[in-house]
Design a protein around this motif. Structure first.
Motif, PDB file in Angstrom:
ATOM      1  N   VAL A  83      63.802  28.960   9.056  1.00  0.00           N
ATOM      2  CA  VAL A  83      64.805  28.880  10.165  1.00  0.00           C
ATOM      3  C   VAL A  83      64.332  30.080  11.020  1.00  0.00           C
ATOM      4  N   ILE A  84      63.117  30.591  10.741  1.00  0.00           N
ATOM      5  CA  ILE A  84      62.602  31.675  11.731  1.00  0.00           C
ATOM      6  C   ILE A  84      61.158  31.124  12.187  1.00  0.00           C
ATOM      7  N   ASP A  85      60.941  30.092  12.511  1.00  0.00           N
ATOM      8  CA  ASP A  85      59.689  29.724  13.351  1.00  0.00           C
ATOM      9  C   ASP A  85      59.475  30.246  14.432  1.00  0.00           C
ATOM     10  N   ASP A  86      58.020  30.459  14.720  1.00  0.00           N
ATOM     11  CA  ASP A  86      57.377  31.058  16.048  1.00  0.00           C
ATOM     12  C   ASP A  86      57.436  29.656  16.973  1.00  0.00           C
ATOM     13  N   PRO A  87      58.195  29.537  17.881  1.00  0.00           N
ATOM     14  CA  PRO A  87      58.067  28.282  18.747  1.00  0.00           C
ATOM     15  C   PRO A  87      56.902  28.251  19.577  1.00  0.00           C
ATOM     16  N   SER A  88      56.302  29.103  19.714  1.00  0.00           N
ATOM     17  CA  SER A  88      54.989  29.212  20.567  1.00  0.00           C
ATOM     18  C   SER A  88      53.562  28.867  19.869  1.00  0.00           C
ATOM     19  N   ARG A  89      53.665  28.420  18.666  1.00  0.00           N
ATOM     20  CA  ARG A  89      52.236  28.112  17.731  1.00  0.00           C
ATOM     21  C   ARG A  89      52.068  26.708  17.950  1.00  0.00           C
ATOM     22  N   PRO A  90      50.860  26.514  18.116  1.00  0.00           N
ATOM     23  CA  PRO A  90      50.575  24.916  17.971  1.00  0.00           C
ATOM     24  C   PRO A  90      50.890  24.401  16.689  1.00  0.00           C
ATOM     25  N   THR A  91      51.200  23.191  16.689  1.00  0.00           N
ATOM     26  CA  THR A  91      51.705  22.347  15.379  1.00  0.00           C
ATOM     27  C   THR A  91      51.241  21.038  15.665  1.00  0.00           C
ATOM     28  N   THR A  92      50.998  20.536  14.409  1.00  0.00           N
ATOM     29  CA  THR A  92      50.862  18.996  14.318  1.00  0.00           C
ATOM     30  C   THR A  92      52.069  18.243  14.020  1.00  0.00           C
ATOM     31  N   ALA A  93      53.167  18.743  14.009  1.00  0.00           N
ATOM     32  CA  ALA A  93      54.397  18.069  13.492  1.00  0.00           C
ATOM     33  C   ALA A  93      54.775  17.312  14.755  1.00  0.00           C
ATOM     34  N   PRO A  94      55.589  16.408  14.803  1.00  0.00           N
ATOM     35  CA  PRO A  94      56.274  15.482  15.765  1.00  0.00           C
ATOM     36  C   PRO A  94      56.734  16.252  17.086  1.00  0.00           C
ATOM     37  N   PRO A  95      56.534  15.999  18.418  1.00  0.00           N
ATOM     38  CA  PRO A  95      57.018  16.900  19.562  1.00  0.00           C
ATOM     39  C   PRO A  95      58.672  16.704  19.378  1.00  0.00           C
ATOM     40  N   GLU A  96      59.166  17.709  20.044  1.00  0.00           N
ATOM     41  CA  GLU A  96      60.669  17.772  20.042  1.00  0.00           C
ATOM     42  C   GLU A  96      61.273  16.897  21.054  1.00  0.00           C
ATOM     43  N   ARG A 144      61.652   6.076   9.776  1.00  0.00           N
ATOM     44  CA  ARG A 144      61.000   5.532  10.774  1.00  0.00           C
ATOM     45  C   ARG A 144      60.417   6.597  11.590  1.00  0.00           C
ATOM     46  N   ARG A 145      60.929   7.827  11.736  1.00  0.00           N
ATOM     47  CA  ARG A 145      60.534   8.674  12.582  1.00  0.00           C
ATOM     48  C   ARG A 145      59.429   9.837  11.916  1.00  0.00           C
ATOM     49  N   ARG A 146      59.287   9.611  10.627  1.00  0.00           N
ATOM     50  CA  ARG A 146      58.670  10.816   9.821  1.00  0.00           C
ATOM     51  C   ARG A 146      56.942  10.679  10.501  1.00  0.00           C
ATOM     52  N   PRO A 147      56.401  11.699  10.591  1.00  0.00           N
ATOM     53  CA  PRO A 147      55.045  11.691  11.002  1.00  0.00           C
ATOM     54  C   PRO A 147      54.158  11.470   9.850  1.00  0.00           C
ATOM     55  N   ARG A 148      53.255  10.569  10.261  1.00  0.00           N
ATOM     56  CA  ARG A 148      52.299  10.156   9.350  1.00  0.00           C
ATOM     57  C   ARG A 148      50.888  10.681   9.411  1.00  0.00           C
ATOM     58  N   GLY A 149      50.600  11.060   8.376  1.00  0.00           N
ATOM     59  CA  GLY A 149      49.100  11.786   8.232  1.00  0.00           C
ATOM     60  C   GLY A 149      49.018  13.212   8.819  1.00  0.00           C
ATOM     61  N   THR A 150      50.147  13.932   8.915  1.00  0.00           N
ATOM     62  CA  THR A 150      50.156  15.308   9.476  1.00  0.00           C
ATOM     63  C   THR A 150      50.239  16.321   8.364  1.00  0.00           C
ATOM     64  N   GLY A 151      50.918  15.909   7.016  1.00  0.00           N
ATOM     65  CA  GLY A 151      51.278  16.861   6.092  1.00  0.00           C
ATOM     66  C   GLY A 151      52.563  17.552   6.455  1.00  0.00           C
ATOM     67  N   SER A 152      53.397  16.817   7.174  1.00  0.00           N
ATOM     68  CA  SER A 152      54.642  17.697   7.538  1.00  0.00           C
ATOM     69  C   SER A 152      55.696  16.824   7.094  1.00  0.00           C
TER      70      SER A 152
END
Length: 500
Positions: free
Chosen positions: A3-16, A436-444
Protein backbone atom coordinates in the motif's frame (compact mmCIF):
# COMPACT_ATOMS: atom_id res chain seq x y z
CA UNK A 1 0.16 -6.54 -0.49
CA UNK A 2 1.81 -3.17 -0.93
CA UNK A 3 0.00 0.00 0.00
CA UNK A 4 3.10 2.21 -0.29
CA UNK A 5 3.99 1.69 -3.95
CA UNK A 6 6.16 4.13 -5.81
CA UNK A 7 3.87 5.17 -8.65
CA UNK A 8 6.67 6.50 -10.81
CA UNK A 9 8.66 3.31 -11.25
CA UNK A 10 8.32 1.26 -14.45
CA UNK A 11 6.34 -1.91 -14.11
CA UNK A 12 5.26 -4.86 -16.16
CA UNK A 13 1.89 -5.01 -14.40
CA UNK A 14 -1.19 -4.16 -16.50
CA UNK A 15 -1.75 -0.40 -17.15
CA UNK A 16 -4.26 1.20 -14.83
CA UNK A 17 -7.73 2.35 -15.90
CA UNK A 18 -9.05 5.86 -15.51
CA UNK A 19 -9.99 6.59 -11.87
CA UNK A 20 -13.65 6.00 -12.60
CA UNK A 21 -13.17 2.78 -14.54
CA UNK A 22 -13.74 -0.46 -12.65
CA UNK A 23 -11.41 -2.58 -14.84
CA UNK A 24 -8.05 -2.03 -16.64
CA UNK A 25 -7.66 -2.44 -20.38
CA UNK A 26 -5.79 -5.31 -21.95
CA UNK A 27 -2.24 -5.27 -20.49
CA UNK A 28 0.86 -4.44 -22.48
CA UNK A 29 3.58 -6.35 -20.60
CA UNK A 30 6.55 -4.65 -22.23
CA UNK A 31 5.40 -1.04 -21.96
CA UNK A 32 6.71 1.24 -19.23
CA UNK A 33 4.23 3.35 -17.34
CA UNK A 34 4.00 6.84 -18.96
CA UNK A 35 4.86 9.88 -16.88
CA UNK A 36 1.34 11.26 -17.25
CA UNK A 37 0.03 8.47 -14.98
CA UNK A 38 2.24 9.39 -12.04
CA UNK A 39 -0.39 11.07 -9.91
CA UNK A 40 -3.06 8.47 -10.32
CA UNK A 41 -2.08 6.07 -7.55
CA UNK A 42 -2.87 8.54 -4.80
CA UNK A 43 -6.57 8.63 -5.71
CA UNK A 44 -9.18 7.13 -3.42
CA UNK A 45 -10.73 5.11 -6.21
CA UNK A 46 -7.57 3.14 -6.92
CA UNK A 47 -6.78 2.77 -3.24
CA UNK A 48 -10.26 1.52 -2.43
CA UNK A 49 -10.18 -0.78 -5.44
CA UNK A 50 -6.89 -2.28 -4.24
CA UNK A 51 -8.23 -2.81 -0.69
CA UNK A 52 -11.43 -4.28 -2.11
CA UNK A 53 -9.35 -6.72 -4.13
CA UNK A 54 -7.22 -7.92 -1.22
CA UNK A 55 -10.16 -8.00 1.20
CA UNK A 56 -11.91 -10.31 -1.26
CA UNK A 57 -8.95 -12.70 -1.18
CA UNK A 58 -9.52 -13.12 2.57
CA UNK A 59 -13.30 -12.91 2.55
CA UNK A 60 -14.46 -14.98 -0.43
CA UNK A 61 -13.57 -18.41 1.02
CA UNK A 62 -15.25 -17.48 4.32
CA UNK A 63 -18.35 -15.95 2.73
CA UNK A 64 -18.76 -18.87 0.33
CA UNK A 65 -18.60 -21.29 3.26
CA UNK A 66 -21.04 -19.26 5.36
CA UNK A 67 -23.51 -18.85 2.50
CA UNK A 68 -23.63 -22.54 1.59
CA UNK A 69 -23.80 -23.82 5.18
CA UNK A 70 -26.25 -21.05 6.07
CA UNK A 71 -28.58 -22.16 3.27
CA UNK A 72 -28.47 -25.74 4.49
CA UNK A 73 -29.24 -24.69 8.06
CA UNK A 74 -32.01 -22.36 6.86
CA UNK A 75 -33.82 -25.31 5.25
CA UNK A 76 -33.00 -27.86 7.97
CA UNK A 77 -36.67 -28.46 8.75
CA UNK A 78 -37.25 -29.48 5.14
CA UNK A 79 -33.95 -31.27 4.49
CA UNK A 80 -33.66 -33.51 7.56
CA UNK A 81 -37.21 -34.96 7.48
CA UNK A 82 -36.67 -35.74 3.80
CA UNK A 83 -33.34 -37.47 4.47
CA UNK A 84 -34.54 -39.23 7.64
CA UNK A 85 -38.22 -39.74 6.96
CA UNK A 86 -38.26 -43.16 8.62
CA UNK A 87 -37.32 -41.46 11.91
CA UNK A 88 -38.92 -38.05 11.74
CA UNK A 89 -42.21 -38.76 9.95
CA UNK A 90 -45.14 -40.89 11.15
CA UNK A 91 -48.59 -41.81 9.95
CA UNK A 92 -51.23 -40.06 12.03
CA UNK A 93 -54.05 -42.62 12.59
CA UNK A 94 -57.53 -41.18 12.22
CA UNK A 95 -59.07 -40.42 15.59
CA UNK A 96 -55.96 -41.39 17.54
CA UNK A 97 -54.44 -39.07 20.12
CA UNK A 98 -50.85 -38.64 21.22
CA UNK A 99 -49.90 -41.02 24.03
CA UNK A 100 -48.58 -39.56 27.31
CA UNK A 101 -45.01 -38.35 27.00
CA UNK A 102 -44.06 -40.31 30.11
CA UNK A 103 -45.02 -43.51 28.29
CA UNK A 104 -42.88 -42.48 25.34
CA UNK A 105 -39.99 -41.63 27.67
CA UNK A 106 -40.26 -45.09 29.23
CA UNK A 107 -39.97 -46.71 25.79
CA UNK A 108 -36.80 -44.77 25.12
CA UNK A 109 -35.31 -45.70 28.49
CA UNK A 110 -35.99 -49.37 27.76
CA UNK A 111 -34.44 -49.15 24.30
CA UNK A 112 -31.36 -47.23 25.50
CA UNK A 113 -30.84 -48.28 29.14
CA UNK A 114 -27.24 -47.09 29.30
CA UNK A 115 -27.95 -43.55 28.06
CA UNK A 116 -29.25 -40.58 30.02
CA UNK A 117 -32.36 -38.83 28.69
CA UNK A 118 -31.78 -35.09 28.94
CA UNK A 119 -34.67 -33.54 27.00
CA UNK A 120 -37.80 -34.09 24.95
CA UNK A 121 -39.26 -31.97 22.16
CA UNK A 122 -42.90 -32.50 21.35
CA UNK A 123 -44.08 -32.85 17.73
CA UNK A 124 -44.93 -29.62 15.95
CA UNK A 125 -47.29 -31.33 13.48
CA UNK A 126 -49.53 -34.40 13.40
CA UNK A 127 -47.14 -36.34 11.14
CA UNK A 128 -43.99 -35.66 13.19
CA UNK A 129 -42.36 -37.91 15.75
CA UNK A 130 -41.40 -36.98 19.29
CA UNK A 131 -37.68 -36.30 19.74
CA UNK A 132 -35.76 -37.32 22.85
CA UNK A 133 -32.17 -36.19 23.25
CA UNK A 134 -29.83 -38.51 25.12
CA UNK A 135 -26.26 -38.39 26.36
CA UNK A 136 -24.40 -41.63 25.79
CA UNK A 137 -21.87 -43.24 28.10
CA UNK A 138 -19.17 -41.82 25.80
CA UNK A 139 -20.51 -38.28 26.36
CA UNK A 140 -21.86 -38.10 22.84
CA UNK A 141 -25.33 -36.92 21.85
CA UNK A 142 -28.05 -39.09 20.40
CA UNK A 143 -31.46 -37.97 19.13
CA UNK A 144 -34.05 -40.74 19.47
CA UNK A 145 -37.39 -40.53 17.68
CA UNK A 146 -40.65 -42.05 18.94
CA UNK A 147 -44.01 -42.57 17.23
CA UNK A 148 -46.28 -40.43 19.47
CA UNK A 149 -49.33 -42.61 18.68
CA UNK A 150 -47.81 -46.00 19.53
CA UNK A 151 -44.79 -45.11 21.73
CA UNK A 152 -42.67 -47.22 19.37
CA UNK A 153 -39.01 -46.22 19.25
CA UNK A 154 -38.21 -45.54 15.59
CA UNK A 155 -34.44 -45.24 15.99
CA UNK A 156 -31.78 -42.68 16.72
CA UNK A 157 -28.96 -40.68 15.16
CA UNK A 158 -26.14 -38.41 16.16
CA UNK A 159 -27.24 -34.84 15.33
CA UNK A 160 -23.63 -33.89 14.68
CA UNK A 161 -23.48 -36.25 11.73
CA UNK A 162 -26.62 -35.03 9.96
CA UNK A 163 -26.30 -32.69 6.98
CA UNK A 164 -27.67 -29.69 8.86
CA UNK A 165 -25.73 -30.61 12.00
CA UNK A 166 -22.49 -30.70 10.04
CA UNK A 167 -23.40 -27.45 8.29
CA UNK A 168 -23.98 -25.54 11.53
CA UNK A 169 -20.72 -26.84 13.00
CA UNK A 170 -18.84 -25.63 9.92
CA UNK A 171 -20.80 -22.38 9.98
CA UNK A 172 -19.84 -21.78 13.62
CA UNK A 173 -16.13 -22.55 13.66
CA UNK A 174 -15.18 -24.65 10.62
CA UNK A 175 -15.20 -27.62 13.02
CA UNK A 176 -11.80 -26.35 14.16
CA UNK A 177 -12.62 -24.96 17.58
CA UNK A 178 -10.95 -21.74 18.64
CA UNK A 179 -8.86 -21.53 15.46
CA UNK A 180 -11.96 -21.85 13.29
CA UNK A 181 -13.77 -19.18 15.30
CA UNK A 182 -10.87 -16.81 14.76
CA UNK A 183 -10.82 -17.45 11.01
CA UNK A 184 -14.56 -16.81 10.80
CA UNK A 185 -14.26 -13.60 12.79
CA UNK A 186 -11.33 -12.48 10.62
CA UNK A 187 -13.41 -13.08 7.50
CA UNK A 188 -16.39 -11.20 8.95
CA UNK A 189 -14.22 -8.19 9.86
CA UNK A 190 -12.64 -7.97 6.41
CA UNK A 191 -16.08 -8.43 4.87
CA UNK A 192 -16.89 -5.07 6.42
CA UNK A 193 -13.91 -3.54 4.60
CA UNK A 194 -14.97 -5.24 1.38
CA UNK A 195 -18.52 -3.89 1.69
CA UNK A 196 -17.41 -0.31 2.43
CA UNK A 197 -14.87 -0.18 -0.40
CA UNK A 198 -17.32 -1.96 -2.70
CA UNK A 199 -19.97 0.72 -2.24
CA UNK A 200 -17.40 3.43 -2.92
CA UNK A 201 -16.44 1.72 -6.17
CA UNK A 202 -20.10 1.14 -7.03
CA UNK A 203 -21.06 4.81 -6.85
CA UNK A 204 -17.83 6.34 -8.18
CA UNK A 205 -17.53 3.94 -11.09
CA UNK A 206 -21.15 3.71 -12.18
CA UNK A 207 -20.81 6.09 -15.15
CA UNK A 208 -17.68 4.39 -16.47
CA UNK A 209 -19.36 0.97 -16.16
CA UNK A 210 -22.38 2.24 -18.05
CA UNK A 211 -20.23 3.70 -20.86
CA UNK A 212 -18.30 0.45 -21.19
CA UNK A 213 -21.49 -1.59 -21.20
CA UNK A 214 -23.07 0.66 -23.85
CA UNK A 215 -19.97 0.29 -25.99
CA UNK A 216 -20.05 -3.47 -25.59
CA UNK A 217 -16.56 -3.51 -24.10
CA UNK A 218 -15.08 -6.88 -23.22
CA UNK A 219 -16.18 -7.97 -19.74
CA UNK A 220 -18.41 -4.91 -19.25
CA UNK A 221 -21.58 -6.93 -18.76
CA UNK A 222 -19.95 -9.16 -16.14
CA UNK A 223 -18.66 -6.07 -14.27
CA UNK A 224 -22.14 -4.54 -14.41
CA UNK A 225 -23.66 -7.77 -13.07
CA UNK A 226 -21.09 -8.04 -10.27
CA UNK A 227 -21.69 -4.43 -9.24
CA UNK A 228 -25.46 -4.92 -9.18
CA UNK A 229 -25.23 -8.09 -7.11
CA UNK A 230 -22.72 -6.46 -4.80
CA UNK A 231 -24.95 -3.45 -4.17
CA UNK A 232 -27.65 -5.83 -2.90
CA UNK A 233 -25.29 -8.12 -1.00
CA UNK A 234 -23.52 -5.24 0.75
CA UNK A 235 -26.56 -4.14 2.77
CA UNK A 236 -27.36 -7.66 3.91
CA UNK A 237 -23.70 -8.31 4.60
CA UNK A 238 -23.47 -5.33 6.93
CA UNK A 239 -26.63 -6.44 8.75
CA UNK A 240 -25.40 -10.03 9.11
CA UNK A 241 -21.98 -8.93 10.33
CA UNK A 242 -23.54 -6.73 13.01
CA UNK A 243 -26.05 -9.40 14.10
CA UNK A 244 -23.39 -12.12 14.04
CA UNK A 245 -20.70 -10.30 16.04
CA UNK A 246 -22.14 -11.31 19.45
CA UNK A 247 -21.31 -14.94 18.51
CA UNK A 248 -17.64 -14.22 17.89
CA UNK A 249 -14.95 -15.49 20.21
CA UNK A 250 -12.92 -12.26 20.44
CA UNK A 251 -15.24 -9.30 19.84
CA UNK A 252 -18.29 -10.97 21.41
CA UNK A 253 -16.41 -12.17 24.48
CA UNK A 254 -14.62 -8.85 25.05
CA UNK A 255 -17.74 -6.73 24.65
CA UNK A 256 -19.74 -9.07 26.89
CA UNK A 257 -17.09 -8.64 29.57
CA UNK A 258 -17.35 -4.85 29.34
CA UNK A 259 -21.14 -4.94 29.38
CA UNK A 260 -21.21 -7.12 32.47
CA UNK A 261 -19.41 -4.37 34.39
CA UNK A 262 -22.15 -1.89 33.43
CA UNK A 263 -25.04 -4.16 34.37
CA UNK A 264 -25.89 -5.02 30.75
CA UNK A 265 -25.52 -8.29 28.85
CA UNK A 266 -25.92 -9.96 25.47
CA UNK A 267 -27.62 -12.75 27.40
CA UNK A 268 -30.42 -12.74 29.94
CA UNK A 269 -29.88 -12.79 33.68
CA UNK A 270 -32.40 -15.19 35.20
CA UNK A 271 -33.08 -13.31 38.43
CA UNK A 272 -35.81 -15.75 39.42
CA UNK A 273 -33.30 -18.60 39.48
CA UNK A 274 -30.51 -17.01 41.48
CA UNK A 275 -31.42 -18.65 44.81
CA UNK A 276 -28.77 -21.33 44.35
CA UNK A 277 -27.78 -21.70 40.71
CA UNK A 278 -25.76 -24.81 39.96
CA UNK A 279 -25.84 -24.80 36.16
CA UNK A 280 -26.95 -22.78 33.18
CA UNK A 281 -29.61 -23.68 30.68
CA UNK A 282 -27.17 -24.44 27.87
CA UNK A 283 -25.24 -26.76 30.18
CA UNK A 284 -28.46 -28.67 30.87
CA UNK A 285 -28.97 -29.40 27.19
CA UNK A 286 -26.48 -30.61 24.58
CA UNK A 287 -26.88 -28.86 21.23
CA UNK A 288 -28.78 -26.11 23.01
CA UNK A 289 -28.83 -23.99 19.85
CA UNK A 290 -31.63 -26.22 18.57
CA UNK A 291 -34.10 -25.40 21.34
CA UNK A 292 -32.75 -22.88 23.84
CA UNK A 293 -33.26 -19.20 22.96
CA UNK A 294 -29.79 -17.74 22.46
CA UNK A 295 -30.31 -15.00 25.04
CA UNK A 296 -31.20 -17.58 27.69
CA UNK A 297 -28.27 -19.95 27.21
CA UNK A 298 -26.37 -18.41 30.13
CA UNK A 299 -29.37 -18.09 32.43
CA UNK A 300 -28.96 -20.03 35.71
CA UNK A 301 -31.24 -22.96 36.53
CA UNK A 302 -32.79 -23.18 40.02
CA UNK A 303 -32.95 -26.21 42.29
CA UNK A 304 -36.01 -28.20 43.30
CA UNK A 305 -37.22 -28.19 46.89
CA UNK A 306 -37.64 -31.76 48.23
CA UNK A 307 -39.81 -30.35 51.00
CA UNK A 308 -42.39 -29.27 48.44
CA UNK A 309 -43.36 -32.89 47.77
CA UNK A 310 -45.74 -32.90 50.70
CA UNK A 311 -47.75 -30.06 49.19
CA UNK A 312 -48.61 -32.24 46.22
CA UNK A 313 -50.39 -34.80 48.37
CA UNK A 314 -47.72 -37.46 47.99
CA UNK A 315 -45.57 -39.39 50.43
CA UNK A 316 -42.86 -36.77 49.82
CA UNK A 317 -39.69 -36.88 51.81
CA UNK A 318 -41.21 -39.08 54.53
CA UNK A 319 -42.18 -41.82 52.07
CA UNK A 320 -38.88 -41.54 50.21
CA UNK A 321 -40.53 -40.84 46.82
CA UNK A 322 -37.95 -39.57 44.33
CA UNK A 323 -40.32 -37.44 42.28
CA UNK A 324 -44.00 -36.56 42.14
CA UNK A 325 -43.77 -34.77 38.81
CA UNK A 326 -43.08 -36.28 35.42
CA UNK A 327 -42.71 -34.91 31.92
CA UNK A 328 -46.49 -34.77 31.37
CA UNK A 329 -46.94 -32.85 34.62
CA UNK A 330 -44.25 -30.38 33.57
CA UNK A 331 -45.82 -29.87 30.13
CA UNK A 332 -49.29 -29.36 31.64
CA UNK A 333 -48.13 -26.85 34.26
CA UNK A 334 -45.95 -24.91 31.82
CA UNK A 335 -48.60 -24.85 29.08
CA UNK A 336 -50.98 -23.11 31.48
CA UNK A 337 -48.59 -20.15 31.55
CA UNK A 338 -49.08 -19.65 27.81
CA UNK A 339 -45.76 -20.91 26.45
CA UNK A 340 -45.41 -21.13 22.69
CA UNK A 341 -45.71 -24.66 21.27
CA UNK A 342 -44.04 -26.98 20.50
CA UNK A 343 -42.36 -27.24 23.88
CA UNK A 344 -38.99 -28.65 24.78
CA UNK A 345 -38.57 -30.11 28.26
CA UNK A 346 -35.12 -30.39 29.85
CA UNK A 347 -35.24 -33.16 32.46
CA UNK A 348 -33.85 -32.77 36.00
CA UNK A 349 -30.13 -33.48 35.91
CA UNK A 350 -30.22 -35.06 39.38
CA UNK A 351 -32.32 -35.21 42.57
CA UNK A 352 -32.04 -31.45 43.03
CA UNK A 353 -32.83 -30.48 39.44
CA UNK A 354 -35.96 -29.04 37.86
CA UNK A 355 -37.96 -29.57 34.69
CA UNK A 356 -37.11 -26.63 32.43
CA UNK A 357 -39.88 -26.17 29.87
CA UNK A 358 -38.86 -23.97 26.95
CA UNK A 359 -41.16 -22.15 24.58
CA UNK A 360 -38.84 -21.23 21.73
CA UNK A 361 -41.19 -18.89 19.82
CA UNK A 362 -39.41 -19.56 16.53
CA UNK A 363 -40.65 -16.53 14.56
CA UNK A 364 -41.03 -14.05 17.41
CA UNK A 365 -38.28 -13.70 20.04
CA UNK A 366 -40.61 -11.46 22.04
CA UNK A 367 -42.50 -14.62 23.02
CA UNK A 368 -39.45 -16.56 24.22
CA UNK A 369 -39.98 -17.87 27.72
CA UNK A 370 -38.77 -20.69 29.96
CA UNK A 371 -40.65 -22.07 32.96
CA UNK A 372 -38.76 -24.07 35.60
CA UNK A 373 -40.95 -26.69 37.33
CA UNK A 374 -40.03 -28.13 40.73
CA UNK A 375 -39.78 -31.89 40.25
CA UNK A 376 -41.25 -32.64 43.71
CA UNK A 377 -44.14 -30.25 44.19
CA UNK A 378 -44.76 -29.56 40.48
CA UNK A 379 -44.73 -25.88 41.39
CA UNK A 380 -43.30 -23.14 39.16
CA UNK A 381 -39.85 -22.45 40.60
CA UNK A 382 -39.24 -19.49 38.28
CA UNK A 383 -40.35 -18.09 34.95
CA UNK A 384 -38.11 -16.09 32.71
CA UNK A 385 -38.59 -14.65 29.24
CA UNK A 386 -38.06 -11.85 26.76
CA UNK A 387 -39.75 -9.22 28.90
CA UNK A 388 -37.14 -9.84 31.60
CA UNK A 389 -34.11 -9.53 29.31
CA UNK A 390 -31.71 -6.61 29.61
CA UNK A 391 -32.31 -4.08 26.83
CA UNK A 392 -29.29 -5.17 24.82
CA UNK A 393 -30.24 -8.85 25.05
CA UNK A 394 -33.60 -7.96 23.48
CA UNK A 395 -31.88 -6.24 20.57
CA UNK A 396 -29.47 -9.15 20.07
CA UNK A 397 -32.33 -11.69 20.19
CA UNK A 398 -34.17 -9.85 17.44
CA UNK A 399 -30.98 -9.57 15.40
CA UNK A 400 -30.27 -13.28 15.70
CA UNK A 401 -33.79 -14.18 14.58
CA UNK A 402 -33.26 -11.94 11.56
CA UNK A 403 -29.81 -13.45 10.97
CA UNK A 404 -31.28 -16.97 10.96
CA UNK A 405 -34.03 -16.02 8.51
CA UNK A 406 -36.97 -16.61 10.86
CA UNK A 407 -37.97 -13.24 12.34
CA UNK A 408 -40.58 -12.41 9.70
CA UNK A 409 -41.62 -15.92 8.76
CA UNK A 410 -41.71 -16.86 5.09
CA UNK A 411 -40.75 -13.37 3.90
CA UNK A 412 -37.58 -13.43 5.99
CA UNK A 413 -36.77 -16.95 4.78
CA UNK A 414 -37.17 -15.95 1.13
CA UNK A 415 -35.03 -12.83 1.51
CA UNK A 416 -32.33 -14.79 3.35
CA UNK A 417 -32.35 -17.43 0.61
CA UNK A 418 -32.00 -14.80 -2.11
CA UNK A 419 -29.24 -13.13 -0.12
CA UNK A 420 -27.25 -16.37 0.29
CA UNK A 421 -27.58 -17.10 -3.43
CA UNK A 422 -26.47 -13.56 -4.24
CA UNK A 423 -23.42 -13.96 -1.99
CA UNK A 424 -22.50 -17.16 -3.83
CA UNK A 425 -22.92 -15.37 -7.17
CA UNK A 426 -20.75 -12.45 -6.04
CA UNK A 427 -18.09 -14.87 -4.80
CA UNK A 428 -18.02 -16.42 -8.28
CA UNK A 429 -18.24 -13.34 -10.52
CA UNK A 430 -15.45 -11.52 -8.66
CA UNK A 431 -12.77 -14.16 -9.25
CA UNK A 432 -13.98 -14.64 -12.84
CA UNK A 433 -13.44 -10.92 -13.50
CA UNK A 434 -9.91 -11.18 -12.12
CA UNK A 435 -9.19 -14.34 -14.13
CA UNK A 436 -10.20 -12.63 -17.37
CA UNK A 437 -8.02 -9.55 -16.82
CA UNK A 438 -5.08 -11.19 -15.04
CA UNK A 439 -1.70 -10.36 -16.60
CA UNK A 440 -0.16 -13.34 -18.33
CA UNK A 441 3.55 -13.97 -18.33
CA UNK A 442 4.42 -11.00 -16.09
CA UNK A 443 4.86 -12.70 -12.74
CA UNK A 444 2.32 -10.33 -11.23
CA UNK A 445 -0.89 -11.06 -9.34
CA UNK A 446 -2.65 -8.31 -11.27
CA UNK A 447 -3.88 -6.45 -8.21
CA UNK A 448 -5.02 -2.86 -8.71
CA UNK A 449 -2.29 -0.32 -7.91
CA UNK A 450 -2.97 2.46 -5.45
CA UNK A 451 -2.00 3.68 -2.02
CA UNK A 452 -4.37 4.92 0.65
CA UNK A 453 -3.86 8.69 1.07
CA UNK A 454 -4.01 8.57 4.86
CA UNK A 455 -1.58 11.45 5.34
CA UNK A 456 -3.62 13.80 3.16
CA UNK A 457 -7.00 12.54 4.38
CA UNK A 458 -7.13 12.73 8.20
CA UNK A 459 -10.78 11.66 8.26
CA UNK A 460 -9.84 8.48 6.42
CA UNK A 461 -6.99 7.78 8.85
CA UNK A 462 -9.33 8.29 11.80
CA UNK A 463 -11.87 5.94 10.24
CA UNK A 464 -9.29 3.19 9.69
CA UNK A 465 -7.97 3.51 13.23
CA UNK A 466 -11.50 3.53 14.66
CA UNK A 467 -12.39 0.34 12.78
CA UNK A 468 -9.20 -1.31 14.00
CA UNK A 469 -9.94 -0.40 17.61
CA UNK A 470 -13.62 -1.36 17.44
CA UNK A 471 -12.82 -4.68 15.75
CA UNK A 472 -9.60 -5.94 17.39
CA UNK A 473 -9.17 -8.90 15.03
CA UNK A 474 -9.33 -6.51 12.07
CA UNK A 475 -6.94 -4.09 13.76
CA UNK A 476 -4.33 -6.74 14.54
CA UNK A 477 -4.54 -8.33 11.10
CA UNK A 478 -4.32 -4.90 9.43
CA UNK A 479 -1.25 -4.00 11.47
CA UNK A 480 0.40 -7.31 10.53
CA UNK A 481 -0.33 -6.75 6.84
CA UNK A 482 1.11 -3.23 6.90
CA UNK A 483 4.24 -4.38 8.75
CA UNK A 484 4.69 -7.30 6.34
CA UNK A 485 4.29 -4.92 3.42
CA UNK A 486 6.76 -2.33 4.71
CA UNK A 487 9.40 -4.74 6.04
CA UNK A 488 9.23 -7.60 3.53
CA UNK A 489 6.98 -7.37 0.48
CA UNK A 490 8.07 -3.93 -0.71
CA UNK A 491 11.76 -4.71 -0.20
CA UNK A 492 12.10 -7.96 -2.14
CA UNK A 493 12.02 -7.56 -5.95
CA UNK A 494 10.05 -10.78 -6.46
CA UNK A 495 7.30 -9.98 -3.96
CA UNK A 496 7.25 -6.31 -5.00
CA UNK A 497 6.63 -7.35 -8.58
CA UNK A 498 4.08 -10.04 -7.67
CA UNK A 499 1.97 -7.77 -5.44
CA UNK A 500 2.37 -4.77 -7.77
Amino acid sequence: MSVIDDPSRPTTAPPEPEPTAPEPPTPEPTAARPAVARGRHTGLFRAFWRWHFYASVIVIPVLLTLAITGLIYLFRFQIEPALNSELMRVQAPAGETVLPYEMQRYSVSQAYPDDQIVSMTEPSAADESTRFTLTTADEETRDVFVDPYTAKVLGGLNPDTTLSGTAIRIHADLMAGRTGELIMELGACWALIMAITGYYLFFKGRRARKRQRDKGARGARLRWTHAGIGSFVGVGLLLLIVSGLPWTGVWGAQVQGLLTKTGQSFWSQDEGALSNPTSTLDESLPHSHHVVPWAQEKSPVPDSDPGAAGTAGSEGAEGGEVSVANVDTAVTVAARTGLERPLTVAFPRDESGVFSVIGYAFNDPAKERTVHIDQYGANVASTYGYDDYPALAKVVSQGIALHEGRRFGTVNMILTTVFCLAVIAACITGPVMWWRRRPRGTGSLGAPRGRMPLASSPWLAVGVVALGVFLPVLGVSLALVLLLDRLVLSRLPATRRFFA
